[in-house]
Design a protein around this motif. Structure first.
Motif: not given
Length: 235
Positions: A187, A195-196, A198-201, A213
């Motif tokens: 991620q 903040q992240v 994009v949602e982690r893969v 990703y």
């Protein structure tokens, strides 16, 4: 180990070679990142001659890995007064030099048990993460972005965080492995917006996680998060 080079167990003629000519051998894991065992260096071998076994001798040996030691069953192929050249099977053939006190004879009748399946994920070091960073850079380049690496640090035995920037936006690239689920996670974290992006893969391998990703989406989110911070925060 106590291998008697003057009175061998077999009638085969024993030959000798320089110990440092017997190099470490490892199976090919392709794109998968797997910690390799340590083998003694030429300096540690001391330029001594190694006696080649007329017939491989069954042994049990302690082999060092980056963070653990494994007690393996294998064969002694050669030895010096201080070290033994050991071969063992674990998802392929390994050969390495280990200190003689770490090796003991095993009864010839003892058949080495089948090696247990190796976990899909293993410990991750900063050095092992370097090729992963290069793979991420290649994916970002396809979207016209460049990842500048600042520093990398371990995050426990199963993770590495890499600090850097994308188009002057400070970011943190995170790699982690979950041994409980045998998954690898990637991620990207925006250090300015905290903040992240994009949602982690999660995937069976880091390569698959990187390929899955959404890098283009992450770059768009980074651009929308605000003006780049030219003063990178301390990692």
């Amino acid at each position: 180990m106590g291998l008697d080079t003057k009175r061998p167990d077999t009638p085969h003629e024993q030959r000798s070679v320089r110990a440092d000519t017997l190099e470490q051998i490892e199976p090919s894991y392709g794109a998968e990142f797997v910690p390799r065992p340590f083998s003694l260096t030429p300096a540690e071998l001391g330029g001594l001659p190694a006696i080649l076994a007329g017939e491989p001798t069954p042994v049990r040996a302690w082999v060092r890995y980056p963070a653990i030691a494994r007690h393996v069953r294998g064969l002694a192929l050669a030895w010096t007064p201080r070290a033994v050249y050991v071969e063992w099977e674990d998802e392929g053939t390994h050969r390495a030099w280990v200190w003689a006190p770490a090796v003991e004879r095993a009864a010839p009748s003892q058949t080495p048990p089948a090696a247990p399946p190796r976990p899909s994920v293993d410990m991750l070091s900063v050095r092992a993460a370097a090729p992963l960073v290069e793979l991420v850079k290649a994916h970002l380049a396809r979207s016209g972005a460049e990842f500048g690496t600042s520093t990398a640090r371990p995050a426990g035995p199963f993770g590495v965080v890499v600090f850097g920037s994308i188009e002057h936006h400070p970011v943190r690239l995170e790699f982690s492995a979950d041994p409980a689920t045998n998954t690898c996670v990637v991620q990207l974290f925006d250090l300015t917006a905290k903040q992240v992006l994009v949602e982690r893969v999660a995937a069976p391998t880091f390569k698959e996680a990187i390929e899955a990703y959404a890098w283009a989406e992450a770059i768009d989110a980074l651009t929308l998060s605000g003006e780049p911070d030219h003063e990178h925060p301390e990692p």
